[in-house]
Structure formats: structure tokens, C-alpha cells
Design a protein around this motif. Structure first.
Motif, PDB file in Angstrom:
ATOM      1  N   GLN A  60      -8.955  12.603   7.868  1.00 19.48           N
ATOM      2  CA  GLN A  60      -7.943  11.924   8.832  1.00 19.48           C
ATOM      3  C   GLN A  60      -9.864  11.101  10.419  1.00 19.48           C
ATOM      4  O   GLN A  60      -9.213   9.806  11.170  1.00 19.48           O
ATOM      5  CB  GLN A  60      -7.903  12.434  10.079  1.00 19.48           C
ATOM      6  N   LEU A 113      -9.904   7.353   8.442  1.00 20.93           N
ATOM      7  CA  LEU A 113      -8.581   6.685   8.643  1.00 20.93           C
ATOM      8  C   LEU A 113      -7.372   7.555   9.441  1.00 20.93           C
ATOM      9  O   LEU A 113      -6.850   8.142   8.410  1.00 20.93           O
ATOM     10  CB  LEU A 113      -7.990   6.232   6.841  1.00 20.93           C
ATOM     11  N   SER A 147      -3.378   8.334  10.319  1.00 24.30           N
ATOM     12  CA  SER A 147      -2.002   7.794   9.903  1.00 24.30           C
ATOM     13  C   SER A 147      -1.291   6.335  10.204  1.00 24.30           C
ATOM     14  O   SER A 147      -0.383   5.455   9.738  1.00 24.30           O
ATOM     15  CB  SER A 147      -0.996   8.488  10.735  1.00 24.30           C
ATOM     16  N   ASP A 148      -1.737   5.636  10.841  1.00 25.86           N
ATOM     17  CA  ASP A 148      -1.339   3.947  11.668  1.00 25.86           C
ATOM     18  C   ASP A 148      -2.459   3.403  10.804  1.00 25.86           C
ATOM     19  O   ASP A 148      -2.052   2.313  10.834  1.00 25.86           O
ATOM     20  CB  ASP A 148      -1.559   4.400  13.365  1.00 25.86           C
ATOM     21  N   GLY A 149      -3.012   3.714   9.807  1.00 26.63           N
ATOM     22  CA  GLY A 149      -3.942   2.267   9.013  1.00 26.63           C
ATOM     23  C   GLY A 149      -5.095   2.511  10.084  1.00 26.63           C
ATOM     24  O   GLY A 149      -5.947   1.014   9.391  1.00 26.63           O
ATOM     25  N   THR A 150      -5.797   3.007  11.052  1.00 24.69           N
ATOM     26  CA  THR A 150      -6.988   2.488  11.645  1.00 24.69           C
ATOM     27  C   THR A 150      -8.200   3.261  11.618  1.00 24.69           C
ATOM     28  O   THR A 150      -8.278   4.277  11.569  1.00 24.69           O
ATOM     29  CB  THR A 150      -6.835   2.466  13.679  1.00 24.69           C
ATOM     30  N   ALA A 151      -9.084   2.446  11.734  1.00 23.41           N
ATOM     31  CA  ALA A 151     -10.397   3.461  11.326  1.00 23.41           C
ATOM     32  C   ALA A 151     -10.776   4.488  12.331  1.00 23.41           C
ATOM     33  O   ALA A 151     -11.078   3.871  13.460  1.00 23.41           O
ATOM     34  CB  ALA A 151     -11.669   2.368  11.375  1.00 23.41           C
TER      35      ALA A 151
END
Length: 423
Positions: free
Chosen positions: A227, A230, A232-236
Motif C-alpha cells: 500500500q 501503490l 488503491s487509487d493507482g498513485t504512488a
């Protein structure tokens, strides 16, 4: 529109972006990065721990690599039959490592209340927190504490949240006036930006309650969950975590085994050089670039213990992994056993000494004092100067060599490296 009017308009339009760039990417903090972090379980730490680790490291070196030739053979660093000289572990380098193990065997110490300590009854962890803080304060007062030191608390996940905060509060209270600029807290198993924001609240509260200067408590984020790489919204999320830390975050530390296990990597294949590890560390380096936040690799759990053959095999693995990290631009890692210290410093000293003459020649040429065969730009000159500075800071290179090879002092190197000078 004239040039002045055009540039004025650009200044107005880009003012917000300019301010954000300066705030979020301030660059080098102007301080030394330790080559390693040593984790010691809280119940095994006292004021003699650093000296004991140094003595045990020197004993291991004396038993399993008593001379430069013996150690080179054990590490596979002797010339190979093809005539390729390979890396040179000279008597000079060997003595530098021995001196380092005597003078400063640990550059960064973390007293561990998390995985290395485990879950204990509250009264037992309370007592351990107080005792460890008193011992650390004793070493700070005596001037023998490592340059960087601190503790790893339990995570801010719901099951361990209260215990982690309580241990931190007790530790800081007991440390009292021995709180230094080198004090760092490790926050493990971070899974959300909100946990970093919560840590900011914790530190504000502890500082207020214990009379510490505002903003004096710093922490590093342990990247050991998917987490944190990455969301859950696809951002680092690790990049957002640094921003949420608002200057309190000093480092990102990769957790080899928790991270690998979280991705389903079988235990036999969990390693600092597994592809999932490289991906995570690539993201960490990208997130930290230009922020002044240090990046640290993890550890190997193959310890140099047992027979001479077992020790030598573990040393060769450790040496290779450390050199691999250095080549990837990751200048720090974890050590978990005193017998890992010899190969930590051998790897670093080989790295900086092997590259010194070439770096020096390129810097001289950049300064207009010769021809190196390279046409280096300012960014590369900064990297070359940073390389030499790191070598000096860990003890692999001394100022006399730099004077002879380059002809610049530490301040001059820092300027070339774009590192701010600290008074």
C-alpha cells in the motif's frame, strides 16, 4: 508585448508552481547520510552495546579474515586466473576498515520495539523503554553515541497503535535533555498517507507534553507494505507520504521481508535483489529525489555465523548485495549482526576508493585543471563531488587525498555537490 512584460507575465503565471517546487523539492539537506542502520532489540540494548558490537565485529574479522590477503580470499576478491585484477582489497584498505570498527562501528543505531522485540506485557515494554532511553542518554552525555540514533516503535495500525505511541512518549520523556539532532524515529508498516498525518499529530503532542522544541522530532517511513508503493487509487502513495510529513520525514527504509511476503514471494526467494524489491526501491528513489529524504535498502537474513565456510559465504553475499545497492545509488542499508559490519565497510571503502581517482580527474577537468576524457555537465559534476564527500564522511577517503587529487576543500566540494553548508 516586450520581453520584460512577457517575462513578468510568466513570473505571475508560474509563481504558484515555483513556490511548490521550492517547498516540495528543497534538495540536499546538507548532512551526512549513514552507510547503514543497525537494529538492536530493546531488551538487548544498553550503554555498552555499540562498543560490544565493535568488539564482536573486530573479533569476527580477526578469526575469519585476519589479514588483507585472507579476507580478500574469503570474499573472492583475489585476482582471477584470467589475469583480471578485480577489486583490490589492499593492506591500506584493510587497516582503514579495522580502524573504522574501532572508532565508529555503528553510524546509525535503532533501538527496536517492533518485530525484533515482539509483543510483551505493557509493564515490561514500559520498563524497557525507560531503561533504553536512560542508556542512550548516558551515551549521548558521554559523547559515545553513534551520530544517528533513535528507536523503532510499533506501527500505527489499530492493534499496536496505543502501544507504539506510549513507548515513544515514555522514551522521549526519559531521554530529556539528551535529545539531539541525530535522533530519529522509525515508523514501520505504513499503509496510508493518513498514518503519516497521524504521526505528525503524535509528534506535535509529544513535543508539547515533553517540552521539546517544535519540529525537533523527525521520523523515517518504513516501506514494507504494498500500500505504501501503490495505493488503491493507482498513485504512488510514498510520494504523498513525504509531502504529508512536511519536513519531518528524513528517510524511506525498504523492509525486505515484510514487503516480499506481502506480495506472495516464497521465503526462499525473498531478497534485496528480487525484482519486486527493485521495483519498490525504484519508486522510493523517484519519490525522494530532490526532497532531501534519504533512501535506505533493507537487510539480508543470511547471517555470518557458524563454520568458517558459512561465515565466508554469508560475507560474500553481504558484500555483493551492499555493492549492488551502492551501484544503484542507494547508499544506506540495514545490518542485523556484528559480523556484518566488516563487509559493510569493506564494500563501502572499495566502492569509494575504486572510484576516487576517476572522480577526482573528472572534477579537476570540470574545474579547468586538466583533461579527463569526459565532457561533464554541472549535474554530473555535482554527482562526482557528492561521491567524494560520501567517501570522506564514512572514512574511506581523507582530506589530504582530496587536496592532492582535486585541490578543493570540503566547502568547495559541498558547493560543487549543491549541498548547503551547515554551521
Amino acid at each position: 508585448m516586450g520581453l520584460d512584460d512577457l517575462v513578468g507575465e510568466l513570473d505571475r503565471r508560474l509563481a504558484e508552481a515555483d513556490a511548490a517546487l521550492a517547498a516540495e523539492y528543497p534538495g540536499d539537506r546538507g548532512i551526512r547520510q549513514p552507510v547503514h542502520t543497525v537494529y538492536v532489540p530493546a531488551d538487548r540494548y544498553d550503554a555498552r552495546t555499540v562498543a560490544d558490537w565493535g568488539a564482536r565485529a573486530r573479533a569476527a574479522l580477526g578469526e575469519y579474515g585476519a589479514s588483507a590477503a585472507q579476507l580478500a580470499e574469503a570474499l573472492g576478491l583475489l585476482p582471477v586466473p584470467t589475469g583480471d585484477p578485480g577489486p583490490a582489497l589492499t593492506e591500506e584498505l584493510y587497516e582503514l576498515v579495522r580502524a573504522k570498527l574501532e572508532r565508529e562501528p555503528i553510524e546509525d543505531l535503532r533501538i527496536d520495539f517492533e518485530d525484533g522485540y515482539g509483543t510483551r506485557p505493557d509493564d515490561q515494554e514500559d520498563a524497557a523503554a525507560v531503561a533504553a532511553a536512560r542508556s542512550l542518554a548516558e551515551t549521548v552525555t558521554a559523547g559515545v553515541a553513534p551520530p544517528y540514533h533513535g528507536l523503532r516503535i510499533k506501527s500505527l495500525e489499530a492493534p499496536s497503535r496505543r502501544r507504539g505511541v506510549r513507548t515513544l512518549d515514555l522514551f522521549v520523556r526519559e531521554l530529556g535533555g539528551a535529545l539531539t539532532e541525530g535522533f530519529v524515529i522509525t515508523l514501520p508498516k505504513v499503509t496510508s498517507v493518513e498514518q503519516v498525518e497521524a504521526m505528525m499529530l503524535v509528534l506535535d503532542s509529544v513535543e508539547a507534553e515533553r517540552g521539546a522544541p517544535g519540529g525537533s522530532l523527525k521520523f523515517e517511513i518504513q516501506v514494507e507494505t504494498p500500500q505504501s508503493i501503490l495505493g488503491s487509487d493507482g498513485t504512488a502513495l510514498v510520494a504523498r507520504m513525504i509531502k504529508a510529513g512536511a519536513g519531518r520525514v528524513t528517510g524511506l527504509h525498504y523492509g525486505t521481508y515484510d514487503y516480499s511476503a506481502s506480495l506472495g514471494v516464497a521465503a526462499a526467494y525473498q531478497s534485496m535483489e528480487h525484482p519486486v524489491a527493485d521495483h519498490a526501491k525504484d519508486v522510493m528513489q523517484l519519490a525522494a529525489a530532490g526532497t532531501g529524504v534519504f533512501v535506505s535498502d533493507g537487510s539480508t537474513n543470511v547471517l555470518p555465523v557458524g563454520s568458517a565456510d558459512a561465515v565466508h559465504a554469508a560475507w560474500r553475499l553481504h558484500l555483493r548485495l551492499v555493492r549492488r545497492s551502492l551501484g544503484r545509488g542507494i547508499y544506506q542499508g540495514w545490518d542485523m549482526h556484528p559480523a556484518q559490519l566488516p563487509t559493510r565497510f569493506v564494500a563501502n571503502y572499495l566502492f569509494y576508493r575504486e572510484g576516487l581517482e576517476t572522480a577526482a580527474a573528472r572534477l579537476r577537468a570540470y574545474l579547468g585543471q586538466g583533461d579527463s576524457g569526459y565532457l561533464d555537465e554541472p549535474a554530473t559534476a555535482a554527482a562526482l563531488a557528492g561521491f567524494v564527500l560520501r567517501g570522506m564522511e564514512c572514512g574511506a577517503v581523507d582530506q589530504a587525498e582530496v587536496d592532492k587529487l582535486i585541490g578543493v576543500d570540503t566547502a568547495g566540494l559541498a558547493k560543487l555537490a549543491r549541498r548547503p553548508l551547515r554551521s
